[in-house]
Motif scaffolding. Structure first.
Motif, PDB file in Angstrom:
ATOM      1  N   ASP A  35       7.244 -58.018  38.341  1.00  0.00           N
ATOM      2  CA  ASP A  35       6.367 -57.642  37.408  1.00  0.00           C
ATOM      3  C   ASP A  35       5.700 -56.184  37.392  1.00  0.00           C
ATOM      4  N   CYS A  36       6.073 -55.465  38.563  1.00  0.00           N
ATOM      5  CA  CYS A  36       5.598 -54.181  38.517  1.00  0.00           C
ATOM      6  C   CYS A  36       6.897 -52.995  38.448  1.00  0.00           C
ATOM      7  N   SER A  37       7.603 -53.323  37.318  1.00  0.00           N
ATOM      8  CA  SER A  37       8.689 -52.037  37.155  1.00  0.00           C
ATOM      9  C   SER A  37       7.800 -50.899  36.701  1.00  0.00           C
ATOM     10  N   PRO A  38       8.593 -49.951  36.758  1.00  0.00           N
ATOM     11  CA  PRO A  38       7.830 -48.584  36.021  1.00  0.00           C
ATOM     12  C   PRO A  38       7.406 -48.791  34.553  1.00  0.00           C
ATOM     13  N   GLU A  39       8.144 -49.404  33.864  1.00  0.00           N
ATOM     14  CA  GLU A  39       7.610 -49.799  32.590  1.00  0.00           C
ATOM     15  C   GLU A  39       6.027 -50.572  32.660  1.00  0.00           C
ATOM     16  N   ASP A  40       6.120 -51.438  33.528  1.00  0.00           N
ATOM     17  CA  ASP A  40       4.906 -52.301  33.421  1.00  0.00           C
ATOM     18  C   ASP A  40       3.753 -51.616  34.259  1.00  0.00           C
ATOM     19  N   CYS A  41       4.097 -50.867  35.231  1.00  0.00           N
ATOM     20  CA  CYS A  41       3.030 -50.524  36.112  1.00  0.00           C
ATOM     21  C   CYS A  41       2.706 -49.123  36.261  1.00  0.00           C
ATOM     22  N   TYR A  42       3.821 -48.185  35.724  1.00  0.00           N
ATOM     23  CA  TYR A  42       3.338 -46.798  35.752  1.00  0.00           C
ATOM     24  C   TYR A  42       2.643 -46.303  34.544  1.00  0.00           C
ATOM     25  N   ILE A  43       1.829 -45.264  35.231  1.00  0.00           N
ATOM     26  CA  ILE A  43       1.202 -44.758  33.983  1.00  0.00           C
ATOM     27  C   ILE A  43       1.453 -43.309  33.705  1.00  0.00           C
ATOM     28  N   ALA A  44       1.657 -43.018  32.390  1.00  0.00           N
ATOM     29  CA  ALA A  44       2.306 -41.658  31.812  1.00  0.00           C
ATOM     30  C   ALA A  44       1.243 -40.536  32.331  1.00  0.00           C
ATOM     31  N   VAL A  45       1.870 -39.635  33.084  1.00  0.00           N
ATOM     32  CA  VAL A  45       1.011 -38.391  33.450  1.00  0.00           C
ATOM     33  C   VAL A  45       1.375 -37.200  32.525  1.00  0.00           C
ATOM     34  N   ASP A  46       0.385 -37.158  31.367  1.00  0.00           N
ATOM     35  CA  ASP A  46       0.490 -36.522  30.331  1.00  0.00           C
ATOM     36  C   ASP A  46      -0.626 -35.286  30.188  1.00  0.00           C
ATOM     37  N   SER A  47      -1.414 -35.355  31.578  1.00  0.00           N
ATOM     38  CA  SER A  47      -2.159 -34.228  31.649  1.00  0.00           C
ATOM     39  C   SER A  47      -2.355 -33.259  32.852  1.00  0.00           C
ATOM     40  N   SER A  48      -2.825 -32.301  32.980  1.00  0.00           N
ATOM     41  CA  SER A  48      -2.731 -31.653  34.379  1.00  0.00           C
ATOM     42  C   SER A  48      -4.080 -31.418  35.016  1.00  0.00           C
ATOM     43  N   ASP A  49      -5.088 -32.350  34.368  1.00  0.00           N
ATOM     44  CA  ASP A  49      -6.427 -32.380  35.019  1.00  0.00           C
ATOM     45  C   ASP A  49      -6.649 -33.497  36.163  1.00  0.00           C
ATOM     46  N   GLU A  50      -7.907 -33.844  36.431  1.00  0.00           N
ATOM     47  CA  GLU A  50      -8.133 -34.931  37.412  1.00  0.00           C
ATOM     48  C   GLU A  50      -7.706 -36.195  36.936  1.00  0.00           C
ATOM     49  N   ILE A  51      -7.578 -36.429  35.436  1.00  0.00           N
ATOM     50  CA  ILE A  51      -6.914 -37.737  35.024  1.00  0.00           C
ATOM     51  C   ILE A  51      -5.445 -37.716  35.447  1.00  0.00           C
ATOM     52  N   GLY A  52      -4.760 -36.762  34.905  1.00  0.00           N
ATOM     53  CA  GLY A  52      -3.496 -36.712  35.383  1.00  0.00           C
ATOM     54  C   GLY A  52      -3.240 -36.853  37.083  1.00  0.00           C
ATOM     55  N   GLU A  53      -3.941 -36.102  37.674  1.00  0.00           N
ATOM     56  CA  GLU A  53      -3.978 -36.267  39.126  1.00  0.00           C
ATOM     57  C   GLU A  53      -4.027 -37.978  39.516  1.00  0.00           C
ATOM     58  N   SER A  54      -4.902 -38.294  38.921  1.00  0.00           N
ATOM     59  CA  SER A  54      -5.454 -39.966  39.339  1.00  0.00           C
ATOM     60  C   SER A  54      -3.989 -40.683  38.989  1.00  0.00           C
ATOM     61  N   ALA A  55      -3.541 -40.468  37.803  1.00  0.00           N
ATOM     62  CA  ALA A  55      -2.340 -41.189  37.242  1.00  0.00           C
ATOM     63  C   ALA A  55      -1.118 -41.002  38.412  1.00  0.00           C
ATOM     64  N   GLN A  56      -0.899 -39.618  38.590  1.00  0.00           N
ATOM     65  CA  GLN A  56       0.070 -39.349  39.378  1.00  0.00           C
ATOM     66  C   GLN A  56      -0.083 -39.884  40.796  1.00  0.00           C
ATOM     67  N   ALA A  57      -1.395 -40.131  41.427  1.00  0.00           N
ATOM     68  CA  ALA A  57      -1.763 -40.829  42.529  1.00  0.00           C
ATOM     69  C   ALA A  57      -1.352 -42.151  42.512  1.00  0.00           C
ATOM     70  N   PHE A  58      -1.568 -42.655  41.251  1.00  0.00           N
ATOM     71  CA  PHE A  58      -1.611 -44.385  41.343  1.00  0.00           C
ATOM     72  C   PHE A  58      -0.118 -44.555  41.025  1.00  0.00           C
ATOM     73  N   ASN A  59       0.717 -43.666  40.380  1.00  0.00           N
ATOM     74  CA  ASN A  59       2.045 -43.893  40.493  1.00  0.00           C
ATOM     75  C   ASN A  59       2.887 -43.738  41.832  1.00  0.00           C
ATOM     76  N   ASN A  60       2.458 -42.871  42.602  1.00  0.00           N
ATOM     77  CA  ASN A  60       2.899 -42.737  43.928  1.00  0.00           C
ATOM     78  C   ASN A  60       2.567 -44.098  44.814  1.00  0.00           C
ATOM     79  N   LEU A  61       1.304 -44.550  44.430  1.00  0.00           N
ATOM     80  CA  LEU A  61       0.866 -45.755  45.297  1.00  0.00           C
ATOM     81  C   LEU A  61       1.776 -46.819  44.963  1.00  0.00           C
ATOM     82  N   VAL A  62       2.082 -47.157  43.579  1.00  0.00           N
ATOM     83  CA  VAL A  62       2.737 -48.089  43.218  1.00  0.00           C
ATOM     84  C   VAL A  62       4.312 -47.951  43.751  1.00  0.00           C
ATOM     85  N   GLY A  63       4.859 -46.782  43.627  1.00  0.00           N
ATOM     86  CA  GLY A  63       6.273 -46.574  44.073  1.00  0.00           C
ATOM     87  C   GLY A  63       6.230 -46.733  45.685  1.00  0.00           C
TER      88      GLY A  63
END
Length: 450
Positions: free
Chosen positions: A98-126
């Motif tokens: 249930d944790c495919s990229p479509e289900d769990c990943y968050i779109a990284v659409d900003s270059s600020d702290e929110i984007g960094e948080s999303a990227q860090a979350f995606n890295n954790l899921v990966g």
């Protein structure tokens, strides 16, 4: 910033509205500095209007913050709950389906702290998904290898798995037996039999360290290692209790990635254990198949090999011959010199017989002083020639016992198909046995053909 409550957005609302009210208080004085008459702006009504505007702006800002930032944080929390559920499933032995990229990943659409948080979350899921896949790969790899004890099937299966997990285009698996590196399995390699002599393979066995050979993309070598142009070749020793027992060779048209190298390191201990078990099993099988005195095949295993060769001869319509031979007057050797000398005579006989046989022929101690030679693809005349060479060699040789020379002779019977029409390997052996008894009856030290 000083925390006022345990809710971040409530704190933010207090600070923003407070800042708006403060700006409402300060703004009339700013207007005076800008040249506006004091009697127009320093009035209760103007102060109230400015503070009201500050309150509205602060409230609007908190609404925007909740809409823009809060929405992303709620999405992050939702994805975290999905990951939490998958981790619980993993702990129970299930997967992360249930944790495919479509289900769990968050779109990284900003270059600020929110984007960094999303990227860090995606890295954790990966990383979690990769860890789970690696764990599953190791478990499946170990399970498959544990189901195989025969070395040939084990190495073939292991090599396919290793190539799949590292995305290699070609590979080989060599194992050390009897002090030599021998090819156990290969795929896509040209001339794999020569790999055991490679400097890189020898270095891996000697040092126990991975050898990575990077080839320049423009390099063209005549007689290249594989059926494609390799970019990188890995030579990985397989260690069991710090002792090298084999070598993995993998080649790819592109450089190996870190994921493949990590997966290879995870699979290597399981392969080492399985290879060690396979080699031990093969040694036990070989011991079970060999006569302990002469080192040649015993009767049970020899007759099983004869069955295989007979079936192959029938399928391929190819010749098959056998030579049955035994020592003349062997009982008198035992009676005169003792059984220890008799054993030496049997060992001597087996060595002479092996010396006149081809690679691929099978020599069997049939019983006592009686031997059976199985000669695939040999005609009746070929078998007779082998029997005659052996007879002469035995007659011209001797076994020494102190100052005495013990001379022996041998009688042989030959049978071969298709010259003889037989229905089973037992019939073929029976015909050779009958020819042997004819040789005995006619004076011994001779070869008779059925």
């Amino acid at each position: 910033m000083i925390r006022l409550t345990k809710k971040v957005f409530f704190d933010l609302a207090i600070w923003m509205i407070g800042l708006g009210l403060a700006m409402g208080v300060v703004f009339p004085f700013f207007m005076v500095l800008m040249g506006v008459p004091a009697q127009m702006v320093l009035t209760p009504w103007f102060f109230a209007a400015c503070m009201g505007a500050g309150f509205v702006v602060g409230t609007a800002n908190i609404g925007l913050a909740r809409g823009v930032v809060g929405k992303r944080l709620r999405l992050l929390a939702e994805r975290m709950r999905v990951v939490e559920g998958n981790l619980n499933h993993m702990a129970a032995g299930d997967g992360m389906e249930d944790c495919s990229p479509e289900d769990c990943y968050i779109a990284v659409d900003s270059s600020d702290e929110i984007g960094e948080s999303a990227q860090a979350f995606n890295n954790l899921v990966g990383a979690l998904a990769e860890a789970h896949q690696s764990e599953g790969a190791v478990s499946e790899f170990s399970r498959l290898l544990a189901s195989q004890m025969e070395l040939e099937a084990l190495t073939e299966q292991a090599l396919r798995q290793l190539m799949g997990h590292t995305r290699a285009s070609a590979g080989a698996l060599l194992v050390e037996t009897e002090g030599e590196l021998k090819m156990a399995a290969s795929h896509g390699l040209r001339g794999p039999a020569d790999l055991g002599q490679s400097d890189h393979v020898r270095a891996a066995m000697r040092t126990g360290q991975l050898q990575r050979v990077l080839l320049p993309p423009e390099l063209t070598v005549e007689g290249v290692l594989a059926d494609f142009k390799p970019r990188e070749v890995l030579v990985e020793p397989v260690m069991y209790k710090s002792v090298p027992i084999g070598v993995i060779v993998l080649a790819t048209g592109e450089a190996f990635d870190e994921k493949g190298l990590h997966r290879l390191e995870l699979l290597r201990p399981g392969l080492a254990l399985a290879l060690n078990n396979g080699l031990a099993h093969e040694r036990l099988q070989r011991l079970a198949a060999l006569d302990p005195l002469t080192g040649i095949y015993n009767r049970r295993f020899g007759l099983a090999r004869l069955q295989e060769e007979f079936g192959r001869a029938v399928r391929d319509s190819s010749p098959l011959g056998v030579v049955m031979f035994d020592l003349d007057h062997f009982k008198s050797v035992n009676d005169t010199y003792g059984h220890l000398v008799g054993d030496r005579v049997l060992v001597h006989m087996a060595k002479l017989a092996r010396s006149v046989m081809r690679e691929g022929d099978v020599l069997v101690r049939y019983g006592g002083e009686e031997f059976l030679a199985i000669l695939p693809a040999a005609s009746r005349e070929d078998c007779r020639a082998v029997g005659e060479r052996l007879r002469r060699l035995v007659q011209e040789s001797a076994v020494r016992d102190g100052e005495q020379e013990i001379r022996i002779t041998v009688s042989a019977g030959v049978a071969a198909t298709p010259e003889l029409t037989v229905d089973s390997p037992n019939d073929l052996v029976s015909q050779a046995d009958q020819a042997l008894y004819e040789a005995k009856d006619m004076g011994r030290n001779q070869v008779r053909i059925a």
